[in-house]
Design a protein around this motif. Structure first.
Motif, PDB file in Angstrom:
ATOM      1  N   ARG A  65     -51.446   5.740  17.004  1.00  0.00           N
ATOM      2  CA  ARG A  65     -52.771   5.332  16.527  1.00  0.00           C
ATOM      3  C   ARG A  65     -53.606   4.758  17.675  1.00  0.00           C
ATOM      4  N   ILE A  68     -54.692   7.487  20.205  1.00  0.00           N
ATOM      5  CA  ILE A  68     -55.886   8.220  19.783  1.00  0.00           C
ATOM      6  C   ILE A  68     -57.141   7.395  20.045  1.00  0.00           C
ATOM      7  N   GLU A  72     -60.458   8.209  22.485  1.00  0.00           N
ATOM      8  CA  GLU A  72     -61.822   8.229  21.959  1.00  0.00           C
ATOM      9  C   GLU A  72     -62.775   7.368  22.788  1.00  0.00           C
ATOM     10  N   HIS A 174     -59.486  18.229  16.951  1.00  0.00           N
ATOM     11  CA  HIS A 174     -58.123  17.684  17.013  1.00  0.00           C
ATOM     12  C   HIS A 174     -58.221  16.188  17.307  1.00  0.00           C
ATOM     13  N   LYS A 175     -57.465  15.373  16.598  1.00  0.00           N
ATOM     14  CA  LYS A 175     -57.607  13.920  16.709  1.00  0.00           C
ATOM     15  C   LYS A 175     -57.293  13.405  18.109  1.00  0.00           C
TER      16      LYS A 175
END
Length: 515
Positions: A65, A68, A72, A174-175
């Motif tokens: 988590r 990701i 970002e 895609h994350k």
């Protein structure tokens, strides 16, 4: 921040704690480089998730988590792109736009004009590998040209890892996209927004009721279809299909163009399905695959009883290989990289057996293709391990009581397809001279010493078999116990028997299945 920093963080996040020597060996970097990279990474992480040196290891509390979230928040102007990354991003732009001014486009990468010039070598390598070309348009920029099918496929493979399938079959980012993949996904999803919706509608209304594609194949179809619809809108349509008649395919009739449909039929027929009706075969390939199966089955340690699904799967695999090779469509799979060494003899046999098909269609079975076929064969070999196979004959050498040995015997038989032909006391080793057996097994050190003294080959295991014991016995040729009874043979041998005769047969011939 660069691609190595991201690869390092991903590796440590997945395996923490990791030994420093393993990291330096894996990435070929020095300790000083690792420290610099860790410092750069920690600038973008909350203190609780920093990378730390802990003795001989690198540790972190970061989860997927947080990884990701980390991706970002990397500013594009802080990310140092590689030549390969820049060419991937540029090639997508060249596909989705008529003309691209490379000098203006390269400003997003924050690199010098010299870097743009130096990237020409990487661009040429990409174009050559995909049989494409870039043409200079005076006072405008550059245009991507070449075979329309190969162009679409090359860009499709570039985009594929940057998107996933969201609700209603629509493509979404895609994350865990790294900065350059995020850039690629963004420009694709923006430029092809209406085409992505049209592709999802085509899949739902025209294709999904005919076949059920696996996730990766469905994603490939949606990406390709979106690119195709986008380029067709701009006038880049397939104008001939005479060279696409080298093999028969399904007839899906998704579009109004005969030439576009011909290639789509080939492409869809070559993808992976969770379900499809096998109602169309190419006559020539049927014959060639039949010969291939005849060549392959003697290489297996099992008789193939489910011959129809075996043929169907081998046929579909070979068909896909032929079509995908013709259009430069390659999927790598790291999980296949050890097959060549793990199953060396079978791999060699598959290489030889596929040669006639490769020659006929003027194609090549790559290492990935050959390894995949090996795994298909191993799957059917495991499925067809029949109870009627010959059993290894085992003698247990022990001084223990019969009740204790009886338990050990059943444990052995629960793991292996064997016949225990007897027990021998250490004082009765002379009985072995008249016995017919394949393996001696004992579970005590004392008896092991005796057997070694008398120069007898044996396997010593623990009374309560461990995983290592099971692995050891497997390496010495004991076949695993999970066996099947071929339905046709069973029906034939039980036909016409009354209840008593049937019970006697089951108890005598199949004691491991019936009690």
């Amino acid at each position: 921040m660069n691609s190595f920093d991201l690869s390092l963080l991903k590796y440590i996040q997945e395996h923490s704690p990791v030994l420093i020597e393993d990291v330096t060996s894996r990435f070929g970097k020095t300790m000083s480089t690792l420290k610099r990279s860790m410092k750069e990474i920690n600038e973008f992480l909350e203190p609780d998730f920093h990378l730390h040196l802990d003795g001989p290891s690198i540790v972190t509390a970061i989860t997927y988590r947080e990884y990701i979230a980390f991706l970002e928040h990397i500013p594009f102007n802080r990310y140092i792109t590689t030549a390969e990354e820049r060419i991937k991003d540029l090639s997508v732009a060249l596909c989705l736009q008529e003309v691209v001014n490379k000098s203006e486009y390269y400003r997003k990468f924050n690199v010098s004009p010299t870097t743009l010039k130096n990237d020409n070598q990487a661009l040429s390598a990409f174009l050559e590998a995909n049989h494409l070309a870039v043409t200079a348009i005076p006072k405008q920029g550059s245009r991507l040209e070449g075979d329309e099918i190969l162009l679409r496929i090359a860009i499709c493979l570039t985009i594929l890892k940057t998107v996933e399938i969201g609700a209603d079959h629509l493509l979404v980012p895609h994350k865990a996209n790294e900065p350059i993949n995020k850039s690629i996904a963004t420009q694709f999803l923006k430029a092809c927004q209406q085409d992505i919706s049209a592709a999802a509608e085509l899949y739902q209304q025209r294709l999904s009721h005919k076949v059920t594609l696996g996730y990766n194949s469905k994603k490939y179809f949606l990406v390709y279809m979106s690119i195709a619809l986008h380029r067709m809108r701009r006038g880049h349509q397939l104008t001939h299909s005479e060279n696409l008649n080298f093999i028969q395919s399904g007839d899906f009739a998704l579009l109004g163009s005969e030439h576009e449909n011909r290639f789509l039929d080939l492409l869809i027929s070559s993808l992976t399905y969770t379900w499809r009706p096998f109602d169309l075969y190419d006559p020539t390939l049927i014959t060639l695959v039949g010969r291939l199966c005849s060549s392959l089955t003697p290489l297996l340690r099992a008789k193939i009883h489910n011959a129809s699904p075996f043929f169907a799967e081998v046929y579909q695999f070979v068909y896909s290989t032929i079509v995908q090779n013709k259009f430069n469509l390659y999927f790598d799979d790291k999980k296949l990289h050890q097959v060549q060494t793990r199953h060396a003899l079978l791999y060699q046999g598959v290489t030889q057996a596929t040669a006639p098909i490769a020659q006929h269609y003027q194609t090549t079975f790559s290492t990935v293709h050959l390894s995949t076929l090996v795994l298909i064969l191993k799957k059917y070999e495991l499925q067809n391990r029949a109870y009627s196979e010959d059993k290894k004959r085992v003698i247990i050498v022990t001084n223990s009581s019969e009740s204790k040995v009886g338990y050990f015997k059943e444990v052995l038989k629960s793991h292996f397809h064997i016949e225990i032909v007897g027990y021998v006391n250490i004082n009765e080793l002379h009985r072995l001279e008249q016995a017919s057996f394949d393996l001696l097994i004992t579970f005590t050190n004392k008896i092991s010493s005796y057997l070694k003294y008398y120069q007898l080959d044996y396997i010593k295991v623990n009374f309560y078999l461990s995983r290592d014991d099971i692995s050891l016995l497997s390496k010495h040729g004991l076949s695993r116990a999970k066996k099947k009874i071929p339905a046709g043979e069973f029906i034939q041998e039980t036909e016409g028997l009354d209840r008593e005769q049937l019970r006697a047969l089951l108890e005598q011939k199949y004691p491991d299945f019936f009690i």
